[in-house]
Design a protein around this motif. Structure first.
Motif, PDB file in Angstrom:
ATOM      1  N   ASP A   1      31.361  85.861  97.267  1.00 57.00           N
ATOM      2  CA  ASP A   1      29.921  85.849  97.550  1.00 57.00           C
ATOM      3  C   ASP A   1      29.061  85.743  96.288  1.00 57.00           C
ATOM      4  OD1 ASP A   1      30.681  86.145 100.161  1.00 57.00           O
ATOM      5  OD2 ASP A   1      29.647  88.052 100.518  1.00 57.00           O
TER       6      ASP A   1
ATOM      7  N   GLN B   1      32.261  83.429 103.237  1.00 49.77           N
ATOM      8  CA  GLN B   1      33.103  84.235 104.135  1.00 49.77           C
ATOM      9  C   GLN B   1      34.257  84.886 103.373  1.00 49.77           C
ATOM     10  OE1 GLN B   1      34.030  81.570 107.641  1.00 49.77           O
ATOM     11  NE2 GLN B   1      33.439  83.493 108.616  1.00 49.77           N
ATOM     12  N   GLY B   2      34.854  85.886 104.003  1.00 53.30           N
ATOM     13  CA  GLY B   2      35.925  86.643 103.363  1.00 53.30           C
ATOM     14  C   GLY B   2      37.157  85.806 103.050  1.00 53.30           C
TER      15      GLY B   2
ATOM     16  N   GLY C   1      34.602  93.499  90.365  1.00 57.68           N
ATOM     17  CA  GLY C   1      34.391  93.541  91.812  1.00 57.68           C
ATOM     18  C   GLY C   1      35.696  93.787  92.550  1.00 57.68           C
ATOM     19  N   GLY C   2      35.694  94.818  93.404  1.00 60.06           N
ATOM     20  CA  GLY C   2      36.904  95.181  94.137  1.00 60.06           C
ATOM     21  C   GLY C   2      36.790  94.866  95.614  1.00 60.06           C
TER      22      GLY C   2
ATOM     23  N   PHE D   1      37.266  91.461  98.647  1.00 60.71           N
ATOM     24  CA  PHE D   1      38.342  90.515  98.982  1.00 60.71           C
ATOM     25  C   PHE D   1      38.638  89.571  97.815  1.00 60.71           C
ATOM     26  CE2 PHE D   1      36.860  91.388 103.405  1.00 60.71           C
ATOM     27  CZ  PHE D   1      38.063  91.846 103.899  1.00 60.71           C
ATOM     28  N   ALA D   2      37.579  89.070  97.169  1.00 63.78           N
ATOM     29  CA  ALA D   2      37.764  88.064  96.120  1.00 63.78           C
ATOM     30  C   ALA D   2      38.460  88.657  94.896  1.00 63.78           C
ATOM     31  CB  ALA D   2      36.395  87.485  95.727  1.00 63.78           C
TER      32      ALA D   2
ATOM     33  N   VAL E   1      29.025  97.639  86.459  1.00 64.50           N
ATOM     34  CA  VAL E   1      28.681  96.601  85.482  1.00 64.50           C
ATOM     35  C   VAL E   1      27.164  96.448  85.455  1.00 64.50           C
ATOM     36  CG1 VAL E   1      28.873  94.115  85.001  1.00 64.50           C
ATOM     37  CG2 VAL E   1      30.877  95.398  85.789  1.00 64.50           C
TER      38      VAL E   1
ATOM     39  N   GLU F   1      32.670  99.425  91.246  1.00 62.97           N
ATOM     40  CA  GLU F   1      31.809 100.618  91.311  1.00 62.97           C
ATOM     41  C   GLU F   1      32.327 101.597  92.364  1.00 62.97           C
ATOM     42  OE1 GLU F   1      27.921  99.227  92.496  1.00 62.97           O
ATOM     43  OE2 GLU F   1      28.759  98.228  94.246  1.00 62.97           O
ATOM     44  N   ARG F   2      33.228 101.116  93.253  1.00 65.92           N
ATOM     45  CA  ARG F   2      33.825 102.068  94.208  1.00 65.92           C
ATOM     46  C   ARG F   2      35.339 101.958  94.150  1.00 65.92           C
ATOM     47  NH1 ARG F   2      30.265  98.849  97.878  1.00 65.92           N
ATOM     48  NH2 ARG F   2      31.504  97.167  98.763  1.00 65.92           N
TER      49      ARG F   2
ATOM     50  N   CYS G   1      25.369  95.111 106.928  1.00 71.16           N
ATOM     51  CA  CYS G   1      25.816  94.235 105.840  1.00 71.16           C
ATOM     52  C   CYS G   1      25.308  94.691 104.477  1.00 71.16           C
ATOM     53  CB  CYS G   1      25.357  92.809 106.097  1.00 71.16           C
ATOM     54  SG  CYS G   1      26.257  92.013 107.421  1.00 71.16           S
TER      55      CYS G   1
ATOM     56  N   PHE H   1      31.594  90.190  92.060  1.00 77.77           N
ATOM     57  CA  PHE H   1      30.912  91.413  92.527  1.00 77.77           C
ATOM     58  C   PHE H   1      29.948  91.189  93.692  1.00 77.77           C
ATOM     59  CE2 PHE H   1      28.373  91.287  88.260  1.00 77.77           C
ATOM     60  CZ  PHE H   1      27.643  90.193  88.696  1.00 77.77           C
TER      61      PHE H   1
ATOM     62  N   ILE I   1      22.149  91.911  88.651  1.00 82.77           N
ATOM     63  CA  ILE I   1      22.821  92.055  87.341  1.00 82.77           C
ATOM     64  C   ILE I   1      22.971  90.704  86.643  1.00 82.77           C
ATOM     65  CG2 ILE I   1      25.061  92.691  86.283  1.00 82.77           C
ATOM     66  CD1 ILE I   1      25.108  94.603  88.900  1.00 82.77           C
TER      67      ILE I   1
HETATM   68  C1  FAD Z   1      29.624  93.211 108.692  1.00 80.08           C
HETATM   69  C2  FAD Z   1      30.285  92.008 108.088  1.00 80.08           C
HETATM   70  C3  FAD Z   1      31.200  91.303 108.854  1.00 80.08           C
HETATM   71  C4  FAD Z   1      31.843  90.199 108.307  1.00 80.08           C
HETATM   72  N1  FAD Z   1      32.754  89.515 109.056  1.00 80.08           N
HETATM   73  C5  FAD Z   1      33.448  88.500 108.515  1.00 80.08           C
HETATM   74  C6  FAD Z   1      34.471  87.847 109.251  1.00 80.08           C
HETATM   75  O1  FAD Z   1      34.720  88.165 110.412  1.00 80.08           O
HETATM   76  N2  FAD Z   1      35.171  86.851 108.634  1.00 80.08           N
HETATM   77  C7  FAD Z   1      34.917  86.491 107.333  1.00 80.08           C
HETATM   78  O2  FAD Z   1      35.598  85.614 106.797  1.00 80.08           O
HETATM   79  N3  FAD Z   1      33.942  87.079 106.611  1.00 80.08           N
HETATM   80  C8  FAD Z   1      33.209  88.081 107.167  1.00 80.08           C
HETATM   81  N4  FAD Z   1      32.230  88.704 106.441  1.00 80.08           N
HETATM   82  C9  FAD Z   1      31.946  88.227 105.075  1.00 80.08           C
HETATM   83  C10 FAD Z   1      32.900  88.820 104.063  1.00 80.08           C
HETATM   84  O3  FAD Z   1      33.055  90.201 104.264  1.00 80.08           O
HETATM   85  C11 FAD Z   1      32.389  88.541 102.646  1.00 80.08           C
HETATM   86  O4  FAD Z   1      32.252  87.156 102.493  1.00 80.08           O
HETATM   87  C12 FAD Z   1      33.353  89.097 101.631  1.00 80.08           C
HETATM   88  O5  FAD Z   1      33.372  90.509 101.701  1.00 80.08           O
HETATM   89  C13 FAD Z   1      33.000  88.655 100.219  1.00 80.08           C
HETATM   90  O6  FAD Z   1      33.936  89.208  99.346  1.00 80.08           O
HETATM   91  P1  FAD Z   1      33.569  89.469  97.815  1.00 80.08           P
HETATM   92  O7  FAD Z   1      34.784  90.082  97.218  1.00 80.08           O
HETATM   93  O8  FAD Z   1      33.037  88.221  97.226  1.00 80.08           O
HETATM   94  O9  FAD Z   1      32.361  90.492  97.838  1.00 80.08           O
HETATM   95  P2  FAD Z   1      32.292  91.996  98.371  1.00 80.08           P
HETATM   96  O10 FAD Z   1      33.194  92.204  99.526  1.00 80.08           O
HETATM   97  O11 FAD Z   1      30.852  92.255  98.570  1.00 80.08           O
HETATM   98  O12 FAD Z   1      32.840  92.859  97.166  1.00 80.08           O
HETATM   99  C14 FAD Z   1      32.112  93.035  96.001  1.00 80.08           C
HETATM  100  C15 FAD Z   1      32.732  94.155  95.202  1.00 80.08           C
HETATM  101  O13 FAD Z   1      32.076  94.270  93.947  1.00 80.08           O
HETATM  102  C16 FAD Z   1      31.711  95.610  93.711  1.00 80.08           C
HETATM  103  N5  FAD Z   1      30.495  95.603  92.875  1.00 80.08           N
HETATM  104  C17 FAD Z   1      29.280  95.134  93.214  1.00 80.08           C
HETATM  105  N6  FAD Z   1      28.435  95.285  92.189  1.00 80.08           N
HETATM  106  C18 FAD Z   1      29.136  95.852  91.183  1.00 80.08           C
HETATM  107  C19 FAD Z   1      28.813  96.261  89.880  1.00 80.08           C
HETATM  108  N7  FAD Z   1      27.607  96.095  89.373  1.00 80.08           N
HETATM  109  N8  FAD Z   1      29.776  96.830  89.127  1.00 80.08           N
HETATM  110  C20 FAD Z   1      31.035  97.000  89.606  1.00 80.08           C
HETATM  111  N9  FAD Z   1      31.389  96.637  90.844  1.00 80.08           N
HETATM  112  C21 FAD Z   1      30.458  96.062  91.621  1.00 80.08           C
HETATM  113  C22 FAD Z   1      31.504  96.203  95.100  1.00 80.08           C
HETATM  114  O14 FAD Z   1      31.643  97.597  95.073  1.00 80.08           O
HETATM  115  C23 FAD Z   1      32.634  95.525  95.864  1.00 80.08           C
HETATM  116  O15 FAD Z   1      33.834  96.210  95.653  1.00 80.08           O
HETATM  117  C24 FAD Z   1      31.559  89.792 106.969  1.00 80.08           C
HETATM  118  C25 FAD Z   1      30.627  90.506 106.213  1.00 80.08           C
HETATM  119  C26 FAD Z   1      29.995  91.599 106.758  1.00 80.08           C
HETATM  120  C27 FAD Z   1      29.028  92.366 105.892  1.00 80.08           C
END
Ligand code: FAD
Length: 388
Positions: A287, A300-301, A8-9, A11-12, A76, A33-34, A119, A102, A254
């Motif tokens: 997430d 949250q991010g 997963g690419g 924030f986390a 994945v 995946e991106r 979203c 991811f 998945i």
């Molecule tokens: C419109 C919007 C506004 C937001 N505003 C805020 C805010 O103001 N403040 C805040 O704290 N949070 C905010 N959030 C929440 C925050 O963006 C998420 O909590 C955060 O992006 C989670 O990060 P993550 O890395 O866990 O998941 P994601 O950001 O969803 O990243 C997941 C990654 O995994 C990759 N992936 C997924 N499936 C696969 C697979 N099968 N194989 C390979 N790669 C895969 C995706 O391509 C992506 O790169 C907002 C969310 C949205 C949608």
């Protein structure tokens, strides 16, 4: 060197990769995946043309220039934690440590194909923008914006961006001199959507709804989305030419093809250190993880990033043979600069405090500045301010 595989690419995942790469003690590989990180918090300005799609992307190649972890672009499809293997569409990758980052899937509702969202997949923001453009060209219409919850996991609800979208669309239409030609309605199945942000935030939102002539349809269960609107359990209908709906999160499909323990809502079960108890070399963050903690907790991010830093730290502790692990639960809070189109509100909640500070005009620029800061720190162009 031991191999750490991060899936997963977002924030986390990126945060973990950066921290582990800085330690120089592992062979770090990130599968995504991106080929870019999508900065969801600032994507809310794409549909109202205040920012471009490309400005919301941070290319993984740019992050790699400063932090040279390996990147594999692949999807994945499964995980065999008992065999230390991740199955991708084009390869099988083995690891010593795995970090699952991811993100989440969205709950599926009847007729969801009749809705747009902010979203979902990044490209969906462009579809929403184009639909809004076509309505503006027509000169009038009914816009319904809403969000839903996941009864199995309240932390998976995402309402903030729905409020941000409706206020931004209000200002966008006003600037075009078209606001009076459009009906704006917010809908949600709960009686008090936004309550998780605290009482003062709720009060401010209600006042803005009244000032901006935004209608409400709250406390009614949604049964179906149709081409012409939203249908509710009491057989009423909200007519709409454009429906933007944020479905609540649910565990990635998945994960069903893995041997990882899952919560009722399908997220990876973890302890306070983001570690999967059954597989101590596997961590789940952001997430994708099942959060534990207070009733108001939210995915949250900034918590995703904190979990990423903790996972990296905890992996280093295991390697050192020490147990000075870092947990996430004591740091849970809700923190956002909620953009309102012409300003913002600073919203903060933890177990002791609920704060809402209105920031007319400057708040909007503060959120924009955060976007620039986040990009520059991720690509290593400026150092990160501790705690930000
Ligand atoms: C419109 C919007 C506004 C937001 N505003 C805020 C805010 O103001 N403040 C805040 O704290 N949070 C905010 N959030 C929440 C925050 O963006 C998420 O909590 C955060 O992006 C989670 O990060 P993550 O890395 O866990 O998941 P994601 O950001 O969803 O990243 C997941 C990654 O995994 C990759 N992936 C997924 N499936 C696969 C697979 N099968 N194989 C390979 N790669 C895969 C995706 O391509 C992506 O790169 C907002 C969310 C949205 C949608």
């Amino acid at each position: 060197m031991k191999k750490v595989l991060i899936i997963g690419g977002g924030f986390a995942g990126v945060q973990t990769a950066i921290e582990l790469q800085k330690s120089n003690q592992f062979e770090v590989t990130l599968v995504s995946e991106r080929d870019y990180l999508f900065m969801f918090p600032i994507s809310i300005w794409i549909p109202v043309r205040k920012t471009n799609f490309d400005d919301v992307k941070v290319s993984l190649a740019n992050i790699q220039k400063k932090y040279p972890f390996q990147v594999v672009i692949d999807r994945v499809t499964g995980i065999q934690a008992s065999q230390n293997q991740v199955i991708c569409e084009r390869q099988i990758i083995s690891y010593d440590y795995l970090v699952v980052a991811f993100g989440a899937d969205k709950m599926q509702h009847k007729g969801i194909e009749n809705t747009y969202t902010i979203c979902g997949k990044p490209q969906q923001t462009l579809e929403l923008r184009d639909k809004l453009d076509s309505l503006i060209q027509k000169g009038s219409g009914k816009i319904a914006i809403g969000f839903g919850g996941n009864p199995k996991d309240k932390s998976a609800l995402r309402g903030g961006p729905a409020f941000e979208m409706i206020f931004n669309i209000h200002h966008y239409l006003k600037k075009k001199g078209l606001r009076d030609k459009f009906e704006l309605t917010m809908f949600a199945p709960m009686e008090e959507p936004g309550a998780r942000m605290g009482k003062s935030a709720m009060k401010a939102i209600q006042t803005m709804f009244a000032q901006q002539n935004i209608q409400k349809r709250f406390g009614k269960k949604i049964t179906e989305f149709v081409e012409t609107g939203v249908l509710f359990e009491d057989e009423s209908k909200l007519d709409a030419d454009l429906i933007m709906f944020i479905a609540a999160g649910t565990g990635s499909a998945i994960l069903k093809n893995t041997d990882l323990p899952l919560s009722e809502a399908g997220f990876v079960k973890i302890n306070d250190f983001n570690q999967v108890v059954e597989f101590p070399n596997v961590f789940a963050i952001g997430d994708a993880a099942a959060y534990e903690g207070p009733e108001w907790k939210a995915k949250q991010g900034h918590i995703a990033e904190l979990m990423g830093r903790n996972a990296a730290h905890n992996i280093l502790q295991i390697e050192k043979g020490t147990a000075d692990f870092k947990g996430y639960q004591a740091h849970l809070n809700i923190l956002c600069v909620m953009d309102m189109g012409n300003g913002a509100a600073f919203v903060y909640r933890d177990s002791k405090r609920e704060i809402m500070i209105p920031m007319p005009i400057v708040g909007h620029w503060l959120k924009k500045a955060w976007g620039v800061y986040a990009k520059l720190t991720m690509t290593g162009k400026i150092p990160r301010i501790p705690g930000m």
